[in-house]
Motif scaffolding. Structure first.
Motif, PDB file in Angstrom:
ATOM      1  N   PHE A 185      -3.271  -0.952 -16.290  1.00  0.00           N
ATOM      2  CA  PHE A 185      -2.948   0.457 -16.530  1.00  0.00           C
ATOM      3  C   PHE A 185      -2.970   0.716 -18.036  1.00  0.00           C
TER       4      PHE A 185
ATOM      5  N   SER B 145      -2.273   9.322 -17.783  1.00  0.00           N
ATOM      6  CA  SER B 145      -3.488   9.083 -18.557  1.00  0.00           C
ATOM      7  C   SER B 145      -3.393   9.851 -19.877  1.00  0.00           C
TER       8      SER B 145
ATOM      9  N   TYR C  46      -0.440   8.978 -12.443  1.00  0.00           N
ATOM     10  CA  TYR C  46      -0.940   7.880 -11.612  1.00  0.00           C
ATOM     11  C   TYR C  46       0.236   7.016 -11.176  1.00  0.00           C
ATOM     12  N   ARG C  47       0.014   6.264 -10.111  1.00  0.00           N
ATOM     13  CA  ARG C  47       1.030   5.338  -9.610  1.00  0.00           C
ATOM     14  C   ARG C  47       0.304   4.202  -8.881  1.00  0.00           C
ATOM     15  N   TYR C  48       0.995   3.094  -8.754  1.00  0.00           N
ATOM     16  CA  TYR C  48       0.465   1.997  -7.943  1.00  0.00           C
ATOM     17  C   TYR C  48       1.512   1.599  -6.913  1.00  0.00           C
TER      18      TYR C  48
ATOM     19  N   LEU D  50      -3.831   2.246  -5.596  1.00  0.00           N
ATOM     20  CA  LEU D  50      -3.946   2.931  -6.889  1.00  0.00           C
ATOM     21  C   LEU D  50      -4.123   4.408  -6.580  1.00  0.00           C
ATOM     22  N   HIS D  51      -3.301   5.246  -7.181  1.00  0.00           N
ATOM     23  CA  HIS D  51      -3.239   6.642  -6.766  1.00  0.00           C
ATOM     24  C   HIS D  51      -3.151   7.570  -7.970  1.00  0.00           C
ATOM     25  N   VAL D  52      -3.951   8.631  -7.964  1.00  0.00           N
ATOM     26  CA  VAL D  52      -3.806   9.715  -8.925  1.00  0.00           C
ATOM     27  C   VAL D  52      -3.264  10.896  -8.122  1.00  0.00           C
TER      28      VAL D  52
ATOM     29  N   GLY E 110      -9.659  12.897 -12.703  1.00  0.00           N
ATOM     30  CA  GLY E 110      -8.899  11.657 -12.617  1.00  0.00           C
ATOM     31  C   GLY E 110      -9.597  10.549 -11.862  1.00  0.00           C
TER      32      GLY E 110
ATOM     33  N   LEU F  96      -9.595   6.223 -12.087  1.00  0.00           N
ATOM     34  CA  LEU F  96      -9.159   5.494 -10.893  1.00  0.00           C
ATOM     35  C   LEU F  96     -10.200   4.441 -10.506  1.00  0.00           C
TER      36      LEU F  96
END
Length: 158
Positions: A25, A42, A48-50, A81-83, A90, A94
């Motif tokens: 990240f 970003s 974002y998150r994981y 992995l998420h936006v 984005g 990703l």
């Protein structure tokens, strides 16, 4: 939940994977939110998150078996992995993040397509890395994901 996600299946346990994900990240230019350590932003402010889950969290066990057979190893973790926005801006970050995480964790990226991939696109993946075809989606190893990320038709399905 709005946004876009990619998934990376890896043979490593979450304890080994998490430091790699956190480092990647940072490499792609994100900063961690001080109030919520799972949330990252970003350079342009997109969130974002994981997540780290069991391999069968969202993946059909029969598909996991196919990946395991091809990889020659048991898959032990699903890295989500998420936006959190549906903004297409984005998605390249990703995709790059998924490729880097797959490279560092010997993982396989789950990729869906807008339309069934052409034979030439599948050949492109296979000439650059390993590609597992499953109906209308694929699992790509890191070199094949890098080829997809660099391809002019690159996209990430919501």
């Amino acid at each position: 939940m709005a946004g876009t996600a990619l998934s990376v299946l890896t043979p490593y346990l979450s304890e080994r994977v998490e430091p790699i994900v956190v480092a990647e990240f940072g490499v792609v230019g994100m900063t961690r939110n001080a109030a919520d350590p799972w949330l990252w932003h970003s350079a342009d402010g997109l969130p974002y998150r994981y997540s780290l889950d069991r391999p069968d969290h969202e993946t059909d066990p029969s598909e996991i078996e196919i990946v395991e057979r091809t990889a020659g190893r048991m898959m032990r973790c699903d890295i989500g992995l998420h936006v959190f926005v549906s903004d297409v801006a984005g998605r390249p970050v990703l995709g790059r993040l998924a490729q880097r995480v797959a490279e560092k964790t010997e993982g396989w990226v789950f990729v869906e397509f807008r339309t069934r991939p052409s034979a030439s696109l599948l050949e492109h993946f296979e000439s650059n890395g390993r590609c597992i075809r499953v109906e209308d989606h694929v699992y790509l190893d890191a070199p094949a994901m890098a080829a997809w990320y660099a391809h002019p038709a690159f996209h990430v399905v919501k």
